[in-house]
Motif scaffolding. Sequence first.
Motif, PDB file in Angstrom:
ATOM      1  N   TRP A 123     -16.620  16.938 -29.976  1.00 15.77           N
ATOM      2  CA  TRP A 123     -15.988  16.242 -31.103  1.00 15.77           C
ATOM      3  C   TRP A 123     -16.078  17.134 -32.326  1.00 15.77           C
ATOM      4  CZ3 TRP A 123     -18.035  14.411 -35.774  1.00 15.77           C
ATOM      5  CH2 TRP A 123     -17.173  13.602 -36.512  1.00 15.77           C
TER       6      TRP A 123
ATOM      7  N   ILE B 171     -17.417   6.963 -39.641  1.00 20.78           N
ATOM      8  CA  ILE B 171     -17.285   7.766 -38.421  1.00 20.78           C
ATOM      9  C   ILE B 171     -18.600   8.437 -38.051  1.00 20.78           C
ATOM     10  CG2 ILE B 171     -16.134   9.787 -37.425  1.00 20.78           C
ATOM     11  CD1 ILE B 171     -13.687   9.066 -39.143  1.00 20.78           C
TER      12      ILE B 171
ATOM     13  N   ALA C 242     -19.993  25.039 -43.615  1.00 20.95           N
ATOM     14  CA  ALA C 242     -19.511  23.956 -42.767  1.00 20.95           C
ATOM     15  C   ALA C 242     -19.790  24.357 -41.329  1.00 20.95           C
ATOM     16  CB  ALA C 242     -18.015  23.747 -42.982  1.00 20.95           C
TER      17      ALA C 242
ATOM     18  N   GLU D 132     -23.039  16.220 -48.390  1.00 26.46           N
ATOM     19  CA  GLU D 132     -21.912  16.466 -47.484  1.00 26.46           C
ATOM     20  C   GLU D 132     -20.591  15.951 -48.055  1.00 26.46           C
ATOM     21  OE1 GLU D 132     -22.393  15.031 -43.516  1.00 26.46           O
ATOM     22  OE2 GLU D 132     -24.221  16.159 -43.151  1.00 26.46           O
TER      23      GLU D 132
ATOM     24  N   ARG E 262     -25.274   9.719 -43.947  1.00 30.01           N
ATOM     25  CA  ARG E 262     -25.353  11.141 -44.249  1.00 30.01           C
ATOM     26  C   ARG E 262     -25.775  11.360 -45.694  1.00 30.01           C
ATOM     27  NH1 ARG E 262     -22.824  14.611 -40.635  1.00 30.01           N
ATOM     28  NH2 ARG E 262     -23.018  13.710 -38.573  1.00 30.01           N
TER      29      ARG E 262
ATOM     30  N   ALA F  23     -22.546  17.010 -34.316  1.00 28.97           N
ATOM     31  CA  ALA F  23     -22.271  16.606 -35.694  1.00 28.97           C
ATOM     32  C   ALA F  23     -21.513  17.705 -36.413  1.00 28.97           C
ATOM     33  CB  ALA F  23     -23.579  16.307 -36.430  1.00 28.97           C
ATOM     34  N   ARG F  24     -20.581  17.281 -37.251  1.00 31.51           N
ATOM     35  CA  ARG F  24     -20.038  18.200 -38.236  1.00 31.51           C
ATOM     36  C   ARG F  24     -20.874  17.985 -39.474  1.00 31.51           C
ATOM     37  NH1 ARG F  24     -15.132  20.889 -37.690  1.00 31.51           N
ATOM     38  NH2 ARG F  24     -15.978  21.953 -39.484  1.00 31.51           N
ATOM     39  N   THR F  25     -21.488  19.022 -39.964  1.00 36.34           N
ATOM     40  CA  THR F  25     -22.373  18.865 -41.110  1.00 36.34           C
ATOM     41  C   THR F  25     -22.465  20.202 -41.815  1.00 36.34           C
ATOM     42  OG1 THR F  25     -24.595  18.179 -41.797  1.00 36.34           O
ATOM     43  CG2 THR F  25     -24.435  19.327 -39.687  1.00 36.34           C
ATOM     44  N   GLU F  26     -23.465  20.319 -42.681  1.00 35.15           N
ATOM     45  CA  GLU F  26     -23.591  21.592 -43.378  1.00 35.15           C
ATOM     46  C   GLU F  26     -24.869  22.291 -42.933  1.00 35.15           C
ATOM     47  OE1 GLU F  26     -23.340  21.255 -47.648  1.00 35.15           O
ATOM     48  OE2 GLU F  26     -25.470  21.073 -47.851  1.00 35.15           O
TER      49      GLU F  26
ATOM     50  N   CYS G 230     -16.753  14.993 -41.216  1.00 31.00           N
ATOM     51  CA  CYS G 230     -15.595  14.739 -40.361  1.00 31.00           C
ATOM     52  C   CYS G 230     -14.270  14.887 -41.094  1.00 31.00           C
ATOM     53  CB  CYS G 230     -15.705  13.331 -39.775  1.00 31.00           C
ATOM     54  SG  CYS G 230     -15.665  12.045 -41.030  1.00 31.00           S
TER      55      CYS G 230
ATOM     56  N   GLY H 151     -14.470  16.405 -35.655  1.00 33.91           N
ATOM     57  CA  GLY H 151     -14.045  15.851 -36.935  1.00 33.91           C
ATOM     58  C   GLY H 151     -13.178  14.637 -36.715  1.00 33.91           C
ATOM     59  N   GLN H 152     -12.719  14.064 -37.821  1.00 29.67           N
ATOM     60  CA  GLN H 152     -11.912  12.855 -37.724  1.00 29.67           C
ATOM     61  C   GLN H 152     -10.659  13.107 -36.891  1.00 29.67           C
ATOM     62  OE1 GLN H 152      -9.931  11.601 -41.289  1.00 29.67           O
ATOM     63  NE2 GLN H 152     -10.092   9.450 -40.759  1.00 29.67           N
TER      64      GLN H 152
ATOM     65  N   GLN I 281     -17.974  18.170 -45.825  1.00 27.31           N
ATOM     66  CA  GLN I 281     -18.801  18.944 -44.902  1.00 27.31           C
ATOM     67  C   GLN I 281     -19.108  18.158 -43.635  1.00 27.31           C
ATOM     68  OE1 GLN I 281     -18.702  21.978 -45.562  1.00 27.31           O
ATOM     69  NE2 GLN I 281     -20.491  22.694 -46.651  1.00 27.31           N
TER      70      GLN I 281
END
Lengths: 191, 90
Positions: free
Chosen positions: A80, B7, A151, B15, B11, A143-146, B61, A82-83, B59
């Motif tokens: 996965w 989603i 990114a 972000e 967090r 996870a998408r995170t920092e 979704c 991102g949106q 940072q």
Amino acid sequence: MVELAPKSPLAGLVPVTVGRMTLTEVDLGRLTSVAPYRGRDEGLSEALKAAHGIAAPEPGRVTGRVAARASGRDEACAIWFGQRMFLLAGADPDPALAQYAALSDQSDGWACARIQGRGATQVLARLTPIDLRPAAFRRGHTARTELQHMAASITRLGEDDYLILVFRALAGTLVQDVRQAMQGVAARGGG
Amino acid sequence: MRITCPICGERDRREFYYVGDAVALERPDADAPPEAWHGYIHLRDNPCGVTRDLWYHEQGCAAWLVVTRNTATHEVLGVALASDEKGEAR
């Protein structure tokens, strides 16, 4: 005729070993971002199963065996990303997918790294704000995170085993920041 | 401050990118009177209390969010996807 040699994003930067921890480069094969068109999600998942044997991942999850793929096995997995988007890794996307989703080749766009060994979780905890405790972020969670200020896509492959993706242009920064955190953890007896 | 993305889950604030009043979701029609456009572009309330803001999960979704929060207590009262909120009557 000029012979061009392919150069991977982390070539010359890794492996990095500190204590029991190692940072290595991972070859995920071909990377394709898959963004389903509105209302086509189910059809996409069916087409993906038919063509590549995996379902479309739910938010924060992966499908297929990402750890095997990251270890060099020639099989497809989906992360996965991102949106309404996921990353298909390790396969040439079946042309049938194009009627359900927007496909973009991202193969050269991402630096793919793997950090393994006791202390790896503590290293990432220094770099990312997400909750890495096993109850909250299990094997197969992503996870998408920092990561510092980058990114990133972070996927848990095992207890102290993670896949990290950042933009290829940030490969040097990734290695520098992760190495520094590895040294910090090792200095405090964590690695 | 933590924001619960519909989603991604809960967090850290870092972000997210703050965009401004959620009035941006209520763009007037192209032939709306100048007063409506003036209000849409220039006029903002500065409430002490509950406010609706647009935030961007930059940072994470990459979703646009409507965050309802209280400027006096800093309490976050609710988070929704902007795509779900759009067009909702206030």
